[in-house]
Scaffold this active site. Structure first.
Site, PDB file in Angstrom:
ATOM      1  N   GLY A  94      36.551  37.529  48.895  1.00 63.96           N
ATOM      2  CA  GLY A  94      36.689  38.924  48.465  1.00 63.96           C
ATOM      3  C   GLY A  94      35.720  39.833  49.192  1.00 63.96           C
ATOM      4  O   GLY A  94      34.510  39.719  49.039  1.00 63.96           O
TER       5      GLY A  94
ATOM      6  N   LYS B 136      30.294  47.258  24.144  1.00 66.43           N
ATOM      7  CA  LYS B 136      31.464  47.372  25.012  1.00 66.43           C
ATOM      8  C   LYS B 136      32.507  48.178  24.250  1.00 66.43           C
ATOM      9  O   LYS B 136      32.493  48.202  23.010  1.00 66.43           O
ATOM     10  CB  LYS B 136      32.029  45.967  25.301  1.00 66.43           C
ATOM     11  CG  LYS B 136      32.897  45.896  26.521  1.00 66.43           C
ATOM     12  CD  LYS B 136      32.083  45.698  27.795  1.00 66.43           C
ATOM     13  CE  LYS B 136      32.958  45.760  29.024  1.00 66.43           C
ATOM     14  NZ  LYS B 136      32.213  45.533  30.257  1.00 66.43           N
TER      15      LYS B 136
ATOM     16  N   GLY C  26      35.436  43.243  49.019  1.00 68.49           N
ATOM     17  CA  GLY C  26      35.532  44.580  48.433  1.00 68.49           C
ATOM     18  C   GLY C  26      34.182  45.261  48.454  1.00 68.49           C
ATOM     19  O   GLY C  26      33.360  45.036  49.351  1.00 68.49           O
TER      20      GLY C  26
ATOM     21  N   VAL D 295      31.482  44.894  46.683  1.00 69.25           N
ATOM     22  CA  VAL D 295      30.312  44.015  46.649  1.00 69.25           C
ATOM     23  C   VAL D 295      30.330  43.039  47.824  1.00 69.25           C
ATOM     24  O   VAL D 295      29.335  42.890  48.541  1.00 69.25           O
ATOM     25  CB  VAL D 295      30.245  43.230  45.316  1.00 69.25           C
ATOM     26  CG1 VAL D 295      29.040  42.298  45.307  1.00 69.25           C
ATOM     27  CG2 VAL D 295      30.188  44.182  44.123  1.00 69.25           C
TER      28      VAL D 295
HETATM   29  P1  NAD Z   1      36.707  45.270  44.653  1.00 69.09           P
HETATM   30  O1  NAD Z   1      37.982  45.484  43.910  1.00 69.09           O
HETATM   31  O2  NAD Z   1      36.115  46.356  45.446  1.00 69.09           O
HETATM   32  O3  NAD Z   1      36.836  43.987  45.608  1.00 69.09           O
HETATM   33  C1  NAD Z   1      37.514  42.831  45.280  1.00 69.09           C
HETATM   34  C2  NAD Z   1      38.081  42.278  46.588  1.00 69.09           C
HETATM   35  O4  NAD Z   1      38.624  40.993  46.323  1.00 69.09           O
HETATM   36  C3  NAD Z   1      39.200  43.130  47.159  1.00 69.09           C
HETATM   37  O5  NAD Z   1      38.955  43.374  48.524  1.00 69.09           O
HETATM   38  C4  NAD Z   1      40.461  42.269  46.951  1.00 69.09           C
HETATM   39  O6  NAD Z   1      41.437  42.483  47.928  1.00 69.09           O
HETATM   40  C5  NAD Z   1      39.863  40.885  47.027  1.00 69.09           C
HETATM   41  N1  NAD Z   1      40.661  39.836  46.390  1.00 69.09           N
HETATM   42  C6  NAD Z   1      41.391  39.898  45.248  1.00 69.09           C
HETATM   43  N2  NAD Z   1      41.962  38.717  45.004  1.00 69.09           N
HETATM   44  C7  NAD Z   1      41.566  37.883  45.987  1.00 69.09           C
HETATM   45  C8  NAD Z   1      41.822  36.519  46.279  1.00 69.09           C
HETATM   46  N3  NAD Z   1      42.596  35.767  45.512  1.00 69.09           N
HETATM   47  N4  NAD Z   1      41.248  35.994  47.388  1.00 69.09           N
HETATM   48  C9  NAD Z   1      40.460  36.735  48.183  1.00 69.09           C
HETATM   49  N5  NAD Z   1      40.182  38.033  47.964  1.00 69.09           N
HETATM   50  C10 NAD Z   1      40.738  38.600  46.879  1.00 69.09           C
HETATM   51  O7  NAD Z   1      35.686  44.751  43.509  1.00 69.09           O
HETATM   52  P2  NAD Z   1      34.098  44.734  43.603  1.00 69.09           P
HETATM   53  O8  NAD Z   1      33.561  45.986  42.971  1.00 69.09           O
HETATM   54  O9  NAD Z   1      33.669  44.351  44.961  1.00 69.09           O
HETATM   55  O10 NAD Z   1      33.765  43.548  42.586  1.00 69.09           O
HETATM   56  C11 NAD Z   1      34.002  42.205  42.942  1.00 69.09           C
HETATM   57  C12 NAD Z   1      33.786  41.309  41.733  1.00 69.09           C
HETATM   58  O11 NAD Z   1      32.443  41.469  41.257  1.00 69.09           O
HETATM   59  C13 NAD Z   1      34.687  41.625  40.541  1.00 69.09           C
HETATM   60  O12 NAD Z   1      34.948  40.432  39.841  1.00 69.09           O
HETATM   61  C14 NAD Z   1      33.816  42.524  39.672  1.00 69.09           C
HETATM   62  O13 NAD Z   1      34.190  42.467  38.306  1.00 69.09           O
HETATM   63  C15 NAD Z   1      32.462  41.887  39.882  1.00 69.09           C
HETATM   64  N6  NAD Z   1      31.334  42.813  39.672  1.00 69.09           N
HETATM   65  C16 NAD Z   1      31.233  43.943  40.406  1.00 69.09           C
HETATM   66  C17 NAD Z   1      30.159  44.810  40.195  1.00 69.09           C
HETATM   67  C18 NAD Z   1      29.996  46.061  41.014  1.00 69.09           C
HETATM   68  O14 NAD Z   1      28.914  46.651  40.990  1.00 69.09           O
HETATM   69  N7  NAD Z   1      31.023  46.504  41.743  1.00 69.09           N
HETATM   70  C19 NAD Z   1      29.187  44.493  39.222  1.00 69.09           C
HETATM   71  C20 NAD Z   1      29.305  43.286  38.496  1.00 69.09           C
HETATM   72  C21 NAD Z   1      30.398  42.455  38.728  1.00 69.09           C
END
Ligand code: NAD
Length: 352
Positions: free
Chosen positions: A177, A80, A179, A181
């Site tokens: 959430g 990292k 987003g 994922v």
């Molecule tokens: P993203 O930023 O696209 O989506 C996160 C969503 O959560 C957003 O829509 C945001 O508005 C919402 N959110 C934030 N706080 C909130 C709350 N208190 N209540 C409800 N919703 C809330 O992120 P992502 O890429 O979808 O990733 C989501 C999670 O998965 C993160 O923790 C990220 O670290 C983890 N993750 C993602 C990936 C990936 O491939 N994108 C891989 C491993 C882990």
């Protein structure tokens, strides 16, 4: 500040402090373990309050990457990097080229990728000065659908363990959430017949999920406490804590968020309450798996078949945790350490 004396130090192979005065780069690269392959891990760009905080983060996260890679069967180790500072003020192509030069000096023991505060565009600048970079735009694409698929198969594995079958028909899943994922996970769950309850803090997104998937919108501060079979945290970390666990109704917690347990003891608390917790770094490894398939021969189907093995890994993990009466987050660490020890032993025998 101490590195060797840090509570997060875990016999890391290399910890390198990097400074480029011209661009203002202050970075730390930690290579935790390369027994299984080069240490792959993202580069976090963050305004750390102190160097101590940055050291703790890079040591902790690189160790986590070793365990994640081991259980995901990626043939990679753990690493990292962190860049200390405010990305809005410091970001420049030159800074990322300088970062790439430091990565290059490590000769391939560390493979850099994007993370919080960095993007595929930044990695394109890193690529100008090192070959050891993954997750470039246009190669394996957005990792989120692969992550979502890993969570989807993980939920099925959890259902199978608890109920003897993995059918999602009529299963109530609370998704926190929507987003990158969370949205794709909802799509897959909906197609498989699940009943969705959803929450997000962004305006309008829950309404879209209601239209697209017939989901029921729930207030963001209540989603963890709704009547559901599965709680899928796909927002921020530390959502499983002293406040939320006592009111959790779901018997399964399986989502993509990183660092879901506020503290390790919260994993024990879940186990004591009879909640099956899919350890975050195991179930959310789809994106990392996808990235390790990156290259000129990238084949989406092959990558997704590999992602689907997350379900098998979790099935093994749940069975062992139950048989040995160990909380699932502890069993995940144990299984990862076993994989690495076996590989070390094999290497030792081959060298002898
Ligand atoms: P993203 O930023 O696209 O989506 C996160 C969503 O959560 C957003 O829509 C945001 O508005 C919402 N959110 C934030 N706080 C909130 C709350 N208190 N209540 C409800 N919703 C809330 O992120 P992502 O890429 O979808 O990733 C989501 C999670 O998965 C993160 O923790 C990220 O670290 C983890 N993750 C993602 C990936 C990936 O491939 N994108 C891989 C491993 C882990």
């Amino acid at each position: 500040m101490s590195v060797f004396g840090s509570e997060h130090f875990d016999d890391h192979e290399e910890v390198v402090f990097c400074r480029d005065a011209e661009t203002g780069l202050n970075a730390i690269i930690a290579v935790h373990d390369t027994t299984l392959g080069a240490g792959l891990g993202g580069c976090r760009f963050w305004p750390y309050a102190s160097e101590d905080e940055a050291v703790a983060d890079v040591l902790r996260l690189s160790r986590g990457m070793t365990y994640k890679a081991a259980l995901a069967g990626t043939g990679r180790g753990g690493g990292k990097s962190v860049i200390i500072g405010d990305p809005a003020k410091l970001r420049s192509p030159g800074l990322f080229r300088a970062m790439g030069r430091f990565v290059e000096k490590l000769g391939g023991s560390y493979i850099i990728a994007e993370d919080v505060g960095t993007s595929p565009d930044d990695m394109a600048h890193v690529r100008e000065t090192t070959r050891h970079v993954a997750g470039l735009a246009g190669l394996s694409g957005d990792p989120s659908p692969a992550t979502a698929h890993g969570v989807f198969v993980g939920i099925r594995a959890a259902l199978k363990h608890c109920r003897g079958n993995d059918s999602l028909a009529g299963v109530r899943v609370a998704v926190q959430g929507l987003g990158h994922v969370g949205w794709d996970l909802c799509r897959q769950l909906h197609e498989a017949g699940a009943k969705l309850l959803v929450a997000d803090i962004r305006d309008g997104v829950c309404e879209r999920a209601t239209k697209a998937f017939g989901a029921e919108a729930v207030a963001a501060d209540r989603i963890h406490a709704v009547e559901a079979d599965v709680f899928a945290p796909c927002a921020l970390g530390a959502g499983l804590n002293d406040r939320t666990i006592p009111v959790l109704k779901a018997r399964i917690v399986a989502g993509s968020a990183n660092n879901q347990l506020a503290e390790d003891r919260h994993g024990d608390m879940l186990a004591e309450r009879g909640v099956l917790y899919a350890p975050d770094y195991v179930i959310n490894a789809g994106g990392v798996i996808n990235i390790t398939h990156e290259g000129p021969d990238y084949d989406r189907e092959t990558a997704m078949r590999h992602v689907a093995t997350i379900g098998d890994t979790l099935a093994d993990l749940f069975a062992r945790a139950e048989a040995e009466d160990v909380a699932t987050h502890r069993m995940a660490d144990r299984m990862a350490r076993e994989i690495i020890s076996k590989a070390r032993e094999k290497a030792r025998l081959l060298a002898a």
